[in-house]
Design an enzyme around this catalytic site. Structure first.
Site, mmCIF file in Angstrom:
data_model
loop_
_atom_site.group_PDB
_atom_site.id
_atom_site.type_symbol
_atom_site.label_atom_id
_atom_site.label_comp_id
_atom_site.label_asym_id
_atom_site.label_seq_id
_atom_site.Cartn_x
_atom_site.Cartn_y
_atom_site.Cartn_z
ATOM 1 N N ALA A 61 9.131 9.373 7.186
ATOM 2 C CA ALA A 61 9.836 8.299 6.783
ATOM 3 C C ALA A 61 8.666 6.629 8.209
ATOM 4 O O ALA A 61 8.263 7.847 9.427
ATOM 5 C CB ALA A 61 10.376 7.691 7.413
ATOM 6 N N PRO A 74 10.556 -2.178 9.017
ATOM 7 C CA PRO A 74 10.619 -3.632 8.505
ATOM 8 C C PRO A 74 9.359 -4.300 8.951
ATOM 9 O O PRO A 74 8.539 -5.562 8.667
ATOM 10 C CB PRO A 74 12.022 -4.147 9.224
ATOM 11 C CG PRO A 74 12.701 -3.028 10.155
ATOM 12 C CD PRO A 74 11.947 -2.111 9.631
ATOM 13 N N SER A 129 1.459 -1.367 6.517
ATOM 14 C CA SER A 129 -0.099 -1.097 6.680
ATOM 15 C C SER A 129 -0.985 -0.245 8.014
ATOM 16 O O SER A 129 -1.387 0.234 8.650
ATOM 17 C CB SER A 129 -0.573 -1.834 6.209
ATOM 18 O OG SER A 129 -0.810 -2.273 5.067
ATOM 19 N N ILE A 189 -2.241 -4.918 -26.505
ATOM 20 C CA ILE A 189 -1.775 -4.590 -28.179
ATOM 21 C C ILE A 189 -0.434 -4.386 -28.984
ATOM 22 O O ILE A 189 -0.793 -4.656 -29.508
ATOM 23 C CB ILE A 189 -2.673 -2.744 -28.054
ATOM 24 C CG1 ILE A 189 -3.790 -2.473 -26.651
ATOM 25 C CG2 ILE A 189 -2.277 -2.074 -29.062
ATOM 26 C CD1 ILE A 189 -5.232 -3.358 -28.254
ATOM 27 N N HIS A 190 0.848 -4.166 -27.469
ATOM 28 C CA HIS A 190 1.880 -3.958 -27.917
ATOM 29 C C HIS A 190 2.527 -5.798 -28.279
ATOM 30 O O HIS A 190 2.829 -5.654 -29.068
ATOM 31 C CB HIS A 190 3.474 -3.581 -27.457
ATOM 32 C CG HIS A 190 3.040 -2.015 -27.673
ATOM 33 N ND1 HIS A 190 2.210 -1.232 -27.225
ATOM 34 C CD2 HIS A 190 3.944 -1.235 -28.148
ATOM 35 C CE1 HIS A 190 1.867 0.265 -27.639
ATOM 36 N NE2 HIS A 190 3.731 0.318 -27.758
ATOM 37 N N GLU A 225 1.928 4.234 0.474
ATOM 38 C CA GLU A 225 0.695 4.884 0.890
ATOM 39 C C GLU A 225 -0.510 4.172 1.301
ATOM 40 O O GLU A 225 -1.280 4.929 1.235
ATOM 41 C CB GLU A 225 0.946 6.075 -0.056
ATOM 42 C CG GLU A 225 2.163 7.292 0.129
ATOM 43 C CD GLU A 225 2.254 7.954 -0.306
ATOM 44 O OE1 GLU A 225 1.558 9.440 -0.235
ATOM 45 O OE2 GLU A 225 3.392 9.244 -0.457
HETATM 46 C C1 LIG Z 1 7.976 3.468 -4.565
HETATM 47 C C2 LIG Z 1 7.481 2.853 -2.879
HETATM 48 C C3 LIG Z 1 8.388 4.438 -2.024
HETATM 49 C C4 LIG Z 1 7.684 3.970 -0.641
HETATM 50 N N1 LIG Z 1 8.082 5.213 -0.218
HETATM 51 C C5 LIG Z 1 7.956 5.151 1.608
HETATM 52 C C6 LIG Z 1 7.887 6.389 2.009
HETATM 53 O O1 LIG Z 1 8.672 7.690 0.980
HETATM 54 N N2 LIG Z 1 7.995 6.520 3.380
HETATM 55 C C7 LIG Z 1 7.887 5.678 4.435
HETATM 56 O O2 LIG Z 1 6.887 5.265 4.914
HETATM 57 N N3 LIG Z 1 7.027 4.394 3.256
HETATM 58 C C8 LIG Z 1 7.748 4.219 2.364
HETATM 59 N N4 LIG Z 1 7.090 3.105 1.323
HETATM 60 C C9 LIG Z 1 6.885 1.801 2.217
HETATM 61 C C10 LIG Z 1 5.356 1.563 1.882
HETATM 62 O O3 LIG Z 1 4.284 3.009 2.259
HETATM 63 C C11 LIG Z 1 4.559 0.528 2.466
HETATM 64 O O4 LIG Z 1 5.027 -0.735 1.937
HETATM 65 C C12 LIG Z 1 3.142 -0.053 2.110
HETATM 66 O O5 LIG Z 1 2.460 0.929 3.087
HETATM 67 C C13 LIG Z 1 3.021 -0.766 2.639
HETATM 68 O O6 LIG Z 1 3.422 -1.765 3.672
HETATM 69 P P1 LIG Z 1 4.256 -3.307 3.891
HETATM 70 O O7 LIG Z 1 4.848 -3.797 2.753
HETATM 71 O O8 LIG Z 1 4.604 -3.671 5.264
HETATM 72 O O9 LIG Z 1 2.444 -4.119 3.775
HETATM 73 P P2 LIG Z 1 1.741 -4.677 4.752
HETATM 74 O O10 LIG Z 1 1.123 -3.675 5.548
HETATM 75 O O11 LIG Z 1 2.673 -5.542 5.323
HETATM 76 O O12 LIG Z 1 0.819 -5.158 3.481
HETATM 77 C C14 LIG Z 1 0.860 -6.556 2.876
HETATM 78 C C15 LIG Z 1 -0.575 -7.452 2.040
HETATM 79 O O13 LIG Z 1 -1.232 -7.421 3.762
HETATM 80 C C16 LIG Z 1 -2.967 -6.786 4.084
HETATM 81 N N5 LIG Z 1 -3.404 -5.760 5.319
HETATM 82 C C17 LIG Z 1 -2.561 -5.586 6.021
HETATM 83 N N6 LIG Z 1 -3.069 -5.333 6.818
HETATM 84 C C18 LIG Z 1 -4.965 -5.134 6.698
HETATM 85 C C19 LIG Z 1 -5.468 -5.376 8.185
HETATM 86 N N7 LIG Z 1 -5.104 -4.434 8.637
HETATM 87 N N8 LIG Z 1 -6.686 -5.513 7.069
HETATM 88 C C20 LIG Z 1 -6.474 -5.883 5.892
HETATM 89 N N9 LIG Z 1 -5.442 -6.855 5.159
HETATM 90 C C21 LIG Z 1 -4.740 -6.113 5.416
HETATM 91 C C22 LIG Z 1 -2.951 -6.143 2.330
HETATM 92 O O14 LIG Z 1 -3.691 -7.063 1.554
HETATM 93 C C23 LIG Z 1 -1.173 -6.132 1.856
HETATM 94 O O15 LIG Z 1 -1.539 -5.799 0.945
HETATM 95 C C24 LIG Z 1 7.175 2.770 0.274
HETATM 96 C C25 LIG Z 1 6.944 2.106 -0.959
HETATM 97 C C26 LIG Z 1 7.279 1.712 -2.350
HETATM 98 C C27 LIG Z 1 6.839 0.705 -3.435
#
Ligand SMILES: Cc1cc2nc3c(=O)[nH]c(=O)nc-3n(C[C@H](O)[C@H](O)[C@H](O)COP(=O)(O)OP(=O)(O)OC[C@H]3O[C@@H](n4cnc5c(N)ncnc54)[C@H](O)[C@@H]3O)c2cc1C
Length: 380
Positions: free
Chosen positions: A123, A127, A131, A336-337, A362
């Site tokens: 984890a 919220p 990234s 294709i479908h 990830e």
């Molecule tokens: C199926 C699934 C499984 C998951 N499992 C886990 C888990 O087990 N543990 C866990 O901790 N999380 C998990 N997550 C969460 C996931 O890893 C995060 O949602 C992901 O890392 C993206 O973070 P965010 O949604 O806050 O996007 P943000 O960080 O807000 O990014 C949004 C957009 O902003 C842009 N951006 C952000 N920062 C930058 C930067 N510095 N430079 C340039 N562009 C940037 C990018 O284009 C990005 O597409 C999971 C998510 C899903 C959907």
């Protein structure tokens, strides 16, 4: 350079393919509909050691290496993205404990995990951040022999299964991020209802609420303030699972396309006669091979990481290419479908809903490209 799979690799691949086709495929649509993996499937995966493929036998693993893990995950990902993401997130947590844990932690937390009695979680997302883990706000306050954790973790895979969860929190004293091994359902640990996500159903995502959760100091992973390097290297290993899940989706999209293009008739012969269909099939075959060898190579690299930065680059470029290719392949398969591809009764719709998740998890693709460019530029 040898592109032939060894006897052991072929065995792992066959075992996973047999289980996936015989037991998971028949309930894959049910898993998608109910967002739940049946207990018999979890038990079957555990019986075949599929929850601990790359990890050492002495901690309950199958000692199959990350190369074996890739081969098995491709087969599971091909039939169910939800089952594959469950194993992938679990293996991400196990990988972090395996790399950074001390002997006691490995025996205690890896063994039930590798044997499939526990399904682990990892984890970092909150919220306010996904990234950028440097913005983590969950707090850890030392109080004698314990740390007290408070905060919310978002979108955490497997958070409602029993087992350990590796939680990243900011140490109030040093201001640095520390990783903690926490036992799920310890006092103060609660979870939300599962998120209603677009695909990879069965792999449940929940928010985790930490309210004065007491964690013994011996459950610090890798030492105080070591959270950031653990996160970086741990996630590089985690991308092996995400990439091989996406590879399975490409193979599934490709095979569904071959099948449908021969079945669907236009003026007494199949749509496979159209050159436009053939060109797309050829394109998918090319991209599957490219993705396959990139992913298999990544599995081999993960077996022996010498330079974590270079490994992070390989992880980022593999995950980006394979996950984005999976989205493209699924979309072409839907084309294709025709309209049938937009119907949830057809497997390609599910493949697309599963595949679209890969580039976002990830580390989003944009961030992966920044890792690749950063390492490439600094090593030139
Ligand atoms: C199926 C699934 C499984 C998951 N499992 C886990 C888990 O087990 N543990 C866990 O901790 N999380 C998990 N997550 C969460 C996931 O890893 C995060 O949602 C992901 O890392 C993206 O973070 P965010 O949604 O806050 O996007 P943000 O960080 O807000 O990014 C949004 C957009 O902003 C842009 N951006 C952000 N920062 C930058 C930067 N510095 N430079 C340039 N562009 C940037 C990018 O284009 C990005 O597409 C999971 C998510 C899903 C959907």
């Amino acid at each position: 350079m040898n592109f032939n799979l060894t006897k052991e690799q072929l065995l792992i691949q066959k075992m996973a393919r047999d289980f996936a086709e015989r037991y998971i495929e028949p309930v894959a649509e049910q898993i998608d509909r109910e967002n739940k993996i049946p207990d018999e499937i979890i038990e079957g995966l555990a019986a075949l050691d599929l929850f601990g493929i790359p990890f050492a036998e002495k901690y309950g693993g199958a000692d199959g290496g990350y190369d074996g893990y890739v081969l098995a995950m491709e087969q599971i990902g091909k039939v169910s993205g939800g089952v594959a993401v469950t194993i992938s997130a679990h293996s991400l947590a196990l990988g972090a404990i395996s790399t950074f844990g001390n002997e006691e932690q490995k025996v205690k937390y890896m063994t039930p995990g590798c044997q499939g009695q526990h399904i682990l979680s990892f984890a970092f997302t909150e919220p306010g951040t996904g990234s950028d883990p440097k913005q983590i706000t969950t707090t850890a306050v030392k109080d004698g022999d314990y740390y007290v954790l408070n905060g919310t973790k978002r979108f955490i895979s497997n958070a409602n299964f029993p087992g350990a969860i590796v939680i990243f929190a900011r140490d109030n004293e040093s201001g640095k991020i520390t990783a903690f091994i926490v036992e799920k359902w310890t006092e103060g640990y609660t979870v939300s209802e599962p998120w209603d996500k677009i695909g990879q159903h069965g792999g449940q995502l929940l928010d985790v609420y930490l309210k004065d959760v007491k964690v013994p100091v011996e459950n610090v992973l890798g030492g105080p303030g070591m959270g950031y390097p653990i996160l970086q290297l741990g996630i590089s290993f985690g991308k092996v699972g995400v990439s091989s899940t996406a590879l399975g989706a490409i193979l599934a999209a490709y095979e569904e396309t071959l099948k449908y293009s021969k079945e669907k008739m236009h003026r007494d012969s199949s749509i496979a006669k159209f050159q436009a269909v053939q060109l797309r099939i050829a394109d998918m075959a090319i991209k599957y091979e490219a993705a396959r060898w990139l992913t298999y190579r990544f599995g081999c690299l993960a077996n022996e990481v010498k330079d974590p930065r270079q490994f992070a680059k390989e992880a980022a470029l593999t995950k980006t290419f394979v996950c984005e290719t999976a989205v493209d392949a699924a979309r072409v398969a839907m084309d294709i479908h025709g309209s049938y591809g937009l119907m949830n009764d057809y497997k390609v719709a599910r493949i697309y809903r599963d595949a679209i998740i890969g580039p976002q998890i990830e580390g989003v693709s944009d961030m992966q490209k920044m890792i690749i460019a950063g390492v490439a530029l600094s090593s030139y």
